[in-house]
Design an enzyme around this catalytic site. Sequence first.
Site, PDB file in Angstrom:
ATOM      1  CD  GLN A 100      -2.452  -1.368   2.757  1.00 29.92           C
ATOM      2  OE1 GLN A 100      -3.314  -0.685   2.971  1.00 29.92           O
ATOM      3  NE2 GLN A 100      -1.903  -2.214   3.697  1.00 29.92           N
ATOM      4  CG  HIS A 118      -2.877   2.681  -2.029  1.00 28.59           C
ATOM      5  ND1 HIS A 118      -2.826   2.457  -0.709  1.00 28.59           N
ATOM      6  CD2 HIS A 118      -3.648   2.019  -2.137  1.00 28.59           C
ATOM      7  CE1 HIS A 118      -3.812   1.831  -0.239  1.00 28.59           C
ATOM      8  NE2 HIS A 118      -4.429   1.465  -1.275  1.00 28.59           N
ATOM      9  CB  CYS A 147       2.541  19.403 -18.298  1.00 25.94           C
ATOM     10  SG  CYS A 147       3.151  18.741 -20.163  1.00 25.94           S
TER      11      CYS A 147
HETATM   12  P1  NAD Z   1      -1.447   3.025   8.798  1.00 29.10           P
HETATM   13  O1  NAD Z   1      -0.611   4.231   9.240  1.00 29.10           O
HETATM   14  O2  NAD Z   1      -2.838   2.870   8.825  1.00 29.10           O
HETATM   15  O3  NAD Z   1      -0.894   1.716   9.678  1.00 29.10           O
HETATM   16  C1  NAD Z   1       0.554   1.560   9.845  1.00 29.10           C
HETATM   17  C2  NAD Z   1       0.575   0.326  10.884  1.00 29.10           C
HETATM   18  O4  NAD Z   1       1.941  -0.020  10.998  1.00 29.10           O
HETATM   19  C3  NAD Z   1       0.074   0.525  12.526  1.00 29.10           C
HETATM   20  O5  NAD Z   1      -0.619  -0.285  12.749  1.00 29.10           O
HETATM   21  C4  NAD Z   1       1.360   0.449  13.200  1.00 29.10           C
HETATM   22  O6  NAD Z   1       1.239   0.034  14.496  1.00 29.10           O
HETATM   23  C5  NAD Z   1       2.385  -0.187  12.149  1.00 29.10           C
HETATM   24  N1  NAD Z   1       3.808  -0.045  12.374  1.00 29.10           N
HETATM   25  C6  NAD Z   1       4.377   1.141  12.568  1.00 29.10           C
HETATM   26  N2  NAD Z   1       5.635   1.036  12.368  1.00 29.10           N
HETATM   27  C7  NAD Z   1       5.885  -0.380  12.559  1.00 29.10           C
HETATM   28  C8  NAD Z   1       7.141  -1.103  12.370  1.00 29.10           C
HETATM   29  N3  NAD Z   1       8.483  -0.549  12.216  1.00 29.10           N
HETATM   30  N4  NAD Z   1       6.982  -2.421  12.340  1.00 29.10           N
HETATM   31  C9  NAD Z   1       5.879  -3.139  12.391  1.00 29.10           C
HETATM   32  N5  NAD Z   1       4.543  -2.368  12.399  1.00 29.10           N
HETATM   33  C10 NAD Z   1       4.672  -1.102  12.411  1.00 29.10           C
HETATM   34  O7  NAD Z   1      -0.872   2.341   7.706  1.00 29.10           O
HETATM   35  P2  NAD Z   1      -1.238   1.420   6.267  1.00 29.10           P
HETATM   36  O8  NAD Z   1      -2.379   0.314   6.791  1.00 29.10           O
HETATM   37  O9  NAD Z   1      -0.527   1.183   5.196  1.00 29.10           O
HETATM   38  O10 NAD Z   1      -2.692   2.467   5.558  1.00 29.10           O
HETATM   39  C11 NAD Z   1      -2.337   3.682   5.526  1.00 29.10           C
HETATM   40  C12 NAD Z   1      -2.286   4.187   4.217  1.00 29.10           C
HETATM   41  O11 NAD Z   1      -1.181   5.072   4.070  1.00 29.10           O
HETATM   42  C13 NAD Z   1      -1.861   3.462   2.904  1.00 29.10           C
HETATM   43  O12 NAD Z   1      -2.861   3.478   1.930  1.00 29.10           O
HETATM   44  C14 NAD Z   1      -0.575   4.014   2.323  1.00 29.10           C
HETATM   45  O13 NAD Z   1      -0.812   4.321   1.063  1.00 29.10           O
HETATM   46  C15 NAD Z   1      -0.416   5.242   2.870  1.00 29.10           C
HETATM   47  N6  NAD Z   1       0.852   5.669   3.413  1.00 29.10           N
HETATM   48  C16 NAD Z   1       2.032   5.458   2.839  1.00 29.10           C
HETATM   49  C17 NAD Z   1       3.288   5.766   3.279  1.00 29.10           C
HETATM   50  C18 NAD Z   1       4.466   5.065   2.513  1.00 29.10           C
HETATM   51  O14 NAD Z   1       4.443   5.069   1.273  1.00 29.10           O
HETATM   52  N7  NAD Z   1       5.602   4.895   3.306  1.00 29.10           N
HETATM   53  C19 NAD Z   1       3.418   6.334   4.276  1.00 29.10           C
HETATM   54  C20 NAD Z   1       2.260   6.829   5.334  1.00 29.10           C
HETATM   55  C21 NAD Z   1       1.160   6.434   4.556  1.00 29.10           C
END
Ligand code: NAD
Length: 236
Positions: A100, A118, A147
């Site tokens: 995601q 996503h 653009c």
């Molecule tokens: P979320 O923020 O809803 O949940 C993240 C989960 O990961 C939480 O339950 C948390 O407890 C857990 N977590 C955090 N750090 C961790 C670690 N080091 N080890 C294990 N668990 C850990 O995120 P989601 O479920 O991916 O959904 C949110 C949306 O956020 C997605 O659609 C995504 O596209 C987007 N998003 C993406 C990024 C990215 O690309 N890095 C960053 C932020 C949000």
Amino acid sequence: MNETLAKWIGESERIVFFGGAGVSTESGIPDFRSVDGLYNQQYDYPPETILSHTFFMRRPEEFFRFYRNKMLFPNAQPNAAHKKLAQWEAEGRLSAVVTQNIDGLHQKAGSKTVYELHGSVLRNHCMRCGRPYSMEDVMNSTGVPRCACGGIIKPDVVLYEESLDDETVTRACMAIEQADMLIIGGTSLSVYPAAGFIDLYRGHRLVLVNMSATPRDARADLIVRDPIGKAFSELP
Ligand code: NAD
């Protein structure tokens, strides 16, 4: 090291990893729902509103101000979790990463088969003529990026109210259906339709690696509560 997890990985040939924002927190990219995540910071509008298609169309200046500040991490590097997944793919144990995340860190770590549900901040295109642009083009622009033809440059990121790419979803679903082990990590399993993918797996090696509880914990065959980078770095 979690011995059960290590044993199952050693015995599997078609692992699928399904991950979310928590996979990249150890790379310095905040997730959405943790205490210090994006949803617990204060903005004029909630992030769900800013990251919606309606908001993007109505208030593109505001959208890009938030997007440049909070969604782009050009210096982030893959952590031990991204690297271990790339290693398992190279060893022929893992068939796909379904993510995601929009940060491109799995590919940066060397993973080849990555289904980005996503989208990705690394890809951008002109809404009028389709011309592709890089993340740097967006980062280095000011206001609403345009653009040469005058059209708005839109990140290839799936905003709220937008639908997921059909082909990506189909391939991700097929990989999960055919998996002999499903590892779900770093996701609150609260964003649908992606969170529903867990139901496509019918095997008995469903592992949840998440620091907090999820609504689907009861479905897991094994739960690991450690930070995913730390947990994966200890595995063979
Ligand atoms: P979320 O923020 O809803 O949940 C993240 C989960 O990961 C939480 O339950 C948390 O407890 C857990 N977590 C955090 N750090 C961790 C670690 N080091 N080890 C294990 N668990 C850990 O995120 P989601 O479920 O991916 O959904 C949110 C949306 O956020 C997605 O659609 C995504 O596209 C987007 N998003 C993406 C990024 C990215 O690309 N890095 C960053 C932020 C949000």
